[in-house]
Design an enzyme around this catalytic site. Structure first.
Site, PDB file in Angstrom:
ATOM      1  N   GLY A  12       0.901  -1.071   0.200  1.00  0.00           N
ATOM      2  CA  GLY A  12      -0.041  -0.048  -0.079  1.00  0.00           C
ATOM      3  C   GLY A  12       0.959   1.201   0.041  1.00  0.00           C
ATOM      4  CB  ILE A  14       2.602   2.982   4.757  1.00  0.00           C
ATOM      5  CG1 ILE A  14       1.864   3.900   5.468  1.00  0.00           C
ATOM      6  CG2 ILE A  14       3.828   2.672   5.763  1.00  0.00           C
ATOM      7  CD1 ILE A  14       1.160   3.716   6.797  1.00  0.00           C
ATOM      8  CB  CYS A 126       1.688   8.538  12.394  1.00  0.00           C
ATOM      9  SG  CYS A 126      -0.158   9.140  12.813  1.00  0.00           S
TER      10      CYS A 126
END
Length: 300
Positions: A12, A14, A126
């Site tokens: 994906g 990331i 994150c």
């Protein structure tokens, strides 16, 4: 220079952004990308860059005659929990970018070298990568009885995985504020901002501190941590100087220091406003490089 071989599990956004960062590394050589969707853009880009790719998942990777030294996984917590013991059995070190938290959590400025021997390390969230270092910067100077972070990210940068794991995000980040950041009690809040054009990731970090705390020492510690992060995330910056407030009813009778930061991504694959995702891939690369250096030094 000899490099550690790397497989990326997940294809994906990331994983694709991570691929570009790994390609620039002096210590890591991405050679495989594994997914489950043969039509994914990530696999197509990886093939063009010369990687061996497969849409047959982890089974395919573990059945190959040559195994990677490290695997970076950016799938889901469920998938990684299933795969983690298989990586360990195969002698493959794992850097986990999911909320699975199978192994110890790592935030480079705070505990980068504490877990280099672990078979599996977790990159928390994150918000954790962006804010826990600031809590750590304060707590290494004074006691921090309470810390609270608010992470505000562009809504379009939060994919289905992030949205489905909001509760895990807050719990994992809150725990990291305490165990790595050094606060006695931590709280995390995430805001998905729908603004258009999308806004850069911005974070607010509140830390309760003693009334007689050395404010200059705290400010200096924060600046040193910011400089550490900027070595691998150049777009990480303070929005202004740390703000100190005397005890008040609003702060529960405690003095506080408040720090405001923003994170602009490098734009490797993800847009610059997606600093929340960029700091994860950059921090994972940093951790992987440290693991690789240790592996290669042992082999030498």
């Amino acid at each position: 220079m000899t490099k550690a071989s790397v497989a990326i599990v997940g294809s994906g956004n990331i994983s694709t952004d991570l691929l570009y960062k790994l390609q620039r590394s002096e210590w890591l050589e991405p050679r495989w990308m594994i997914g489950i969707d043969p039509e994914s853009e990530g696999l197509a880009r990886a093939r063009k860059l010369g990687l061996e790719t497969s849409a047959e998942g982890v089974d395919w990777l573990l059945n190959q005659p040559e195994k990677p030294d490290l695997v970076f996984e950016a799938t889901s917590a469920y998938v990684h929990r299933e795969a983690a013991p298989r990586y360990e059995a195969a002698g493959i070190r794992a850097v986990d970018l999911t909320p699975a938290a199978v192994g110890p959590a790592v935030v480079p400025p705070a505990n980068l070298r504490e877990h280099l021997g672990a078979p599996n390390v977790n990159m928390i969230t994150c918000g954790g990568q962006a804010t826990i270092p600031i809590v750590y910067a304060v707590s290494r100077v004074v006691d921090v009885p309470y810390a609270e972070i608010v992470a505000s990210v562009a809504s379009v940068s939060a994919g289905p995985g992030t949205r489905a794991n909001i509760d895990e995000f807050t719990k994992t980040t809150s725990r990291g504020i305490e165990t790595i950041g050094g606060a006695q009690r931590g709280k995390a809040i995430i805001i998905l901002n729908p603004a258009d054009p999308p806004m850069i990731m911005r974070d607010t970090i509140f830390c309760a501190i003693p009334e007689d705390a050395d404010r200059a020492a705290i400010t200096d510690s924060i600046h040193r941590v910011v400089a550490d992060i900027q070595q691998y995330v150049p777009g990480y910056r303070l929005l202004n100087e740390p703000q100190f407030d005397d005890p008040s009813v609003v702060s529960g009778g405690q003095a506080t220091v408040t720090t405001f930061v923003e994170v602009e991504g490098a734009g490797d694959f993800l847009p610059p406003y997606a600093g929340n995702l960029d700091i994860m891939t950059a921090a994972a690369t940093k951790v992987g490089e440290e693991i690789a250096q240790k592996l290669l030094s042992v082999e030498a």
